[in-house]
Structures are given as structure tokens and as C-alpha cells.
Motif scaffolding. Structure first.
Motif, PDB file in Angstrom:
ATOM      1  N   ILE A  24      10.577 -13.047 -33.144  1.00 26.51           N
ATOM      2  CA  ILE A  24      12.464 -12.399 -32.865  1.00 26.51           C
ATOM      3  C   ILE A  24      13.173 -12.140 -34.004  1.00 26.51           C
ATOM      4  O   ILE A  24      13.405 -11.184 -33.717  1.00 26.51           O
ATOM      5  CB  ILE A  24      13.359 -13.393 -31.882  1.00 26.51           C
ATOM      6  CG1 ILE A  24      12.354 -13.570 -30.598  1.00 26.51           C
ATOM      7  CG2 ILE A  24      14.362 -13.256 -31.984  1.00 26.51           C
ATOM      8  CD1 ILE A  24      12.728 -14.520 -29.763  1.00 26.51           C
ATOM      9  N   ILE A  25      13.028 -13.448 -34.938  1.00 26.73           N
ATOM     10  CA  ILE A  25      14.358 -12.966 -37.103  1.00 26.73           C
ATOM     11  C   ILE A  25      13.415 -11.929 -37.287  1.00 26.73           C
ATOM     12  O   ILE A  25      14.580 -11.176 -37.794  1.00 26.73           O
ATOM     13  CB  ILE A  25      14.247 -14.198 -37.240  1.00 26.73           C
ATOM     14  CG1 ILE A  25      14.424 -15.377 -36.772  1.00 26.73           C
ATOM     15  CG2 ILE A  25      14.012 -13.678 -39.088  1.00 26.73           C
ATOM     16  CD1 ILE A  25      14.509 -16.515 -37.403  1.00 26.73           C
ATOM     17  N   LEU A  28      14.788  -8.286 -35.089  1.00 30.07           N
ATOM     18  CA  LEU A  28      16.431  -8.118 -36.003  1.00 30.07           C
ATOM     19  C   LEU A  28      16.302  -7.894 -36.986  1.00 30.07           C
ATOM     20  O   LEU A  28      17.275  -6.720 -37.361  1.00 30.07           O
ATOM     21  CB  LEU A  28      16.671  -9.645 -35.394  1.00 30.07           C
ATOM     22  CG  LEU A  28      17.500  -9.505 -34.084  1.00 30.07           C
ATOM     23  CD1 LEU A  28      17.930 -11.014 -33.451  1.00 30.07           C
ATOM     24  CD2 LEU A  28      17.950  -9.159 -33.115  1.00 30.07           C
ATOM     25  N   THR A  29      15.254  -8.211 -38.235  1.00 31.83           N
ATOM     26  CA  THR A  29      15.958  -8.160 -39.288  1.00 31.83           C
ATOM     27  C   THR A  29      15.541  -6.149 -39.218  1.00 31.83           C
ATOM     28  O   THR A  29      16.549  -5.872 -40.370  1.00 31.83           O
ATOM     29  CB  THR A  29      15.202  -8.437 -40.634  1.00 31.83           C
ATOM     30  OG1 THR A  29      15.197  -9.848 -40.026  1.00 31.83           O
ATOM     31  CG2 THR A  29      15.240  -8.374 -41.557  1.00 31.83           C
ATOM     32  N   LEU A  31      15.702  -4.493 -37.483  1.00 31.57           N
ATOM     33  CA  LEU A  31      16.766  -3.019 -36.084  1.00 31.57           C
ATOM     34  C   LEU A  31      17.957  -2.693 -37.700  1.00 31.57           C
ATOM     35  O   LEU A  31      18.571  -2.009 -37.426  1.00 31.57           O
ATOM     36  CB  LEU A  31      17.106  -3.902 -35.728  1.00 31.57           C
ATOM     37  CG  LEU A  31      16.259  -3.641 -34.194  1.00 31.57           C
ATOM     38  CD1 LEU A  31      16.339  -4.065 -33.099  1.00 31.57           C
ATOM     39  CD2 LEU A  31      15.979  -2.404 -33.772  1.00 31.57           C
ATOM     40  N   GLY A  32      18.382  -4.475 -38.067  1.00 35.83           N
ATOM     41  CA  GLY A  32      19.413  -4.252 -38.971  1.00 35.83           C
ATOM     42  C   GLY A  32      19.074  -3.146 -39.979  1.00 35.83           C
ATOM     43  O   GLY A  32      19.999  -1.937 -40.873  1.00 35.83           O
TER      44      GLY A  32
END
Length: 166
Positions: A24-25, A28-29, A31-32
Motif C-alpha cells: 500500500i505504501i 501511494l508513493t 501515485l504521488g
């Protein structure tokens, strides 16, 4: 000697839980980072368009005084004209340069009103330069930016945006 009692109660994360959290991390990284890259490209394109307008303004001032455009414009140098009497007119103290080394802003002067090759525009006869095209490469071409139709044929395929006199 007495052995310590082994406690079988759950006090930590399992390997599966750790892998899910790390996944998950990582998502998200990613995508950012992609969002950051898109915003960064858009800001570089905005600077390029602003720089072209700034150079265009200097070229218009040059033309208003001299009645022709310069034969060449070199990034990171001065845009000026020295007349026969030795008086120097400075239009831009420093011509902007693209922050990304390749490609730089490219300036081409022409001796015809339609900005096509021909006419008497040359380094020997800059007074014949009556049109110009100023080119750059936009990273997000198609995001509402349309090249000037007069300068739609850039001198090489790295460039995709052209601008001429207003």
C-alpha cells in the motif's frame, strides 16, 4: 534451571500483514511521484511560454527602433544593436535559456513576411530580416497550447512549439 514459559499470544505483525502494508505504501508513493512529475512538467512548460513571450517583447522593441529583426538571438547573451555612430541599444540584458539543456530556445529570422525561406535576410544584411520564428519544446504539448500556424514547421523534430511576431 527453570525454562521461561513460551507465550504463544500474538504480539506482532505477521509476514502477510507487513507485505500488505508495504505494498500500500509503495502504491501511494508511485501515485504521488507521478502526480509530482506531471505538475513539474507543467511548471517547466509555463516557464518556457513565459520566456518566449519575454523574448518576443524584446524582439518587438528591437523592431520598433530598427525596423527589422536581428539575424540571430543567442540564449544567455545580450540582445542589443549598435548603430553606425557607435550608439548601443540594449533590448534584453540576458536572453532567457531553457532550464533543461536540450533543446534550447531556437530563433530563426526570415526575409519574407510569411516567415518562409527567401528574401534578403542574412548576417551580412540583417536589415532584410522582416519575420522570425521562435521555437521550443513543450513537454505537455496538446494541453491547450497550439503552436503559431506561421511557425508550424520547426527546424528539427525536437521542437514542437513555434511563435512569431504578434
Amino acid at each position: 534451571m527453570k525454562h521461561p514459559r513460551i507465550d504463544n499470544s500474538k504480539k506482532g505483525f505477521t509476514l502477510v500483514e507487513l507485505l500488505i502494508a508495504i505494498s500500500i505504501i509503495a502504491i501511494l508513493t508511485a501515485l504521488g511521484f507521478s502526480t509530482y512529475q506531471a505538475v513539474y512538467k507543467a511548471s517547466r512548460d509555463s516557464k518556457r511560454l513565459s520566456d518566449l513571450k519575454f523574448i518576443q517583447s524584446g524582439l518587438q522593441q528591437y523592431h520598433a527602433d530598427q525596423k527589422f529583426y536581428p539575424f540571430s538571438v543567442i540564449p544567455d547573451s545580450e540582445l542589443s544593436y549598435t548603430n553606425a555612430a557607435g550608439k548601443k541599444f540594449v533590448y534584453l540584458t540576458r536572453v532567457p535559456n531553457d532550464s533543461v539543456p536540450q533543446p534550447d530556445y531556437t530563433y530563426v529570422a526570415f526575409g519574407t513576411l510569411d516567415c518562409k525561406p527567401g528574401g534578403s535576410c542574412s548576417a551580412v544584411n540583417p536589415a532584410g530580416c522582416i519575420c522570425y520564428c521562435l521555437y521550443t519544446r513543450l513537454e505537455n504539448k496538446g494541453a491547450g497550447q497550439v503552436s503559431d500556424p506561421v511557425c508550424s514547421s520547426p527546424p528539427d523534430n525536437r521542437l514542437n512549439y513555434g511563435l512569431t511576431r504578434p
